[in-house]
Design an enzyme around this catalytic site. Sequence first.
Site, mmCIF file in Angstrom:
data_model
loop_
_atom_site.group_PDB
_atom_site.id
_atom_site.type_symbol
_atom_site.label_atom_id
_atom_site.label_comp_id
_atom_site.label_asym_id
_atom_site.label_seq_id
_atom_site.Cartn_x
_atom_site.Cartn_y
_atom_site.Cartn_z
ATOM 1 N N GLY A 64 0.832 -1.212 0.000
ATOM 2 C CA GLY A 64 0.000 0.000 0.000
ATOM 3 C C GLY A 64 0.859 1.252 0.000
ATOM 4 O O GLY A 64 2.091 1.187 -0.082
ATOM 5 N N GLY A 96 3.179 5.137 7.141
ATOM 6 C CA GLY A 96 2.104 5.470 8.092
ATOM 7 C C GLY A 96 1.980 4.391 9.159
ATOM 8 O O GLY A 96 1.694 4.679 10.327
ATOM 9 N N GLU A 107 9.837 -2.307 4.256
ATOM 10 C CA GLU A 107 9.086 -2.179 2.989
ATOM 11 C C GLU A 107 10.011 -1.664 1.882
ATOM 12 O O GLU A 107 9.923 -2.104 0.737
ATOM 13 C CB GLU A 107 7.909 -1.218 3.167
ATOM 14 C CG GLU A 107 6.793 -1.803 4.011
ATOM 15 C CD GLU A 107 5.702 -0.787 4.340
ATOM 16 O OE1 GLU A 107 4.573 -1.218 4.587
ATOM 17 O OE2 GLU A 107 5.977 0.424 4.364
HETATM 18 C C1 5RP Z 1 2.964 0.905 6.318
HETATM 19 C C2 5RP Z 1 2.621 1.565 5.038
HETATM 20 C C3 5RP Z 1 1.264 1.328 4.482
HETATM 21 O O1 5RP Z 1 1.390 0.712 3.243
HETATM 22 C C4 5RP Z 1 0.538 2.643 4.345
HETATM 23 O O2 5RP Z 1 0.499 3.271 5.614
HETATM 24 C C5 5RP Z 1 -0.881 2.459 3.796
HETATM 25 O O3 5RP Z 1 -1.679 1.816 4.731
HETATM 26 P P1 5RP Z 1 -3.177 1.386 4.395
HETATM 27 O O4 5RP Z 1 -3.129 0.367 3.318
HETATM 28 O O5 5RP Z 1 -3.672 0.810 5.712
HETATM 29 O O6 5RP Z 1 -3.932 2.629 3.989
HETATM 30 O O7 5RP Z 1 3.403 2.265 4.433
HETATM 31 O O8 5RP Z 1 4.238 1.291 6.761
#
Ligand code: 5RP
Length: 234
Positions: free
Chosen positions: A85, A99, A106
């Site tokens: 994501g 986030g 990642e």
């Molecule tokens: C985690 C991330 C996530 O991919 C990003 O925060 C998006 O999260 P979501 O799919 O819950 O909207 O970078 O570190």
Amino acid sequence: MSADTQKKAAAEFALKMVVNGATVGLGTGSTANYFIEAAAAKAKRDKLDTKFVPTSQATYALAQKLGMNLVTIEDAPFIDATVDGCDEFDGSFRLIKGGGGALHREKIVGSSSKFMITICDASKKVETLGAFPLPIEVSKFGVNATAWKIERALVHLGYKDAKMSIRVTKQGMPFITESGNPIIDIRLGKITNAEQLDGILNNTPGVIETGLFIGICGVVIMGTDKGVVELTRA
Ligand code: 5RP
């Protein structure tokens, strides 16, 4: 269509990356979770010999519960595709991620992949990055000194109204990543010089990882009210 429905539709569209013999990186977050669930079902149903590389303990736990064939990046350093994501993406396929705090792993997994595919709902598309606070993973040692250096660099780059905060959990405790580091979130509003900013942050002693993913993502699969849109970097 709700954001969740859009995320799920994008996740299912990305299932084409789950093929026999492939090694697939699994991102972290709610959108990645939809992909993990769908990928597990496909691998089981079609009896695929697909290996999966998780980017966090949460992803590992979900994938393991679903019976996926998990390997580490140490075992599989060359990944065919990673599906993850994002918090924001722009027209140049630059992302803000982190986030959920998994940015370091990642980025290692995504950048070790032939294809890094971002799956998201339509709210993640932005004209200019920066409305979402930019996460910076930093060393616990000297965290305030690193924060001060970052603040100085931001002023130098023209971000005079930037607001910085050390991330805390819902319980008010310092947030610590799975690599054992704090995160500083920077509210910039508009990031007008992403490459320059990323370069300077990466050269700041104490900075371990930035949430800017530049030149890593090649495909965005976005759920929208009108269906799924697939965008490919030229
Ligand atoms: C985690 C991330 C996530 O991919 C990003 O925060 C998006 O999260 P979501 O799919 O819950 O909207 O970078 O570190």
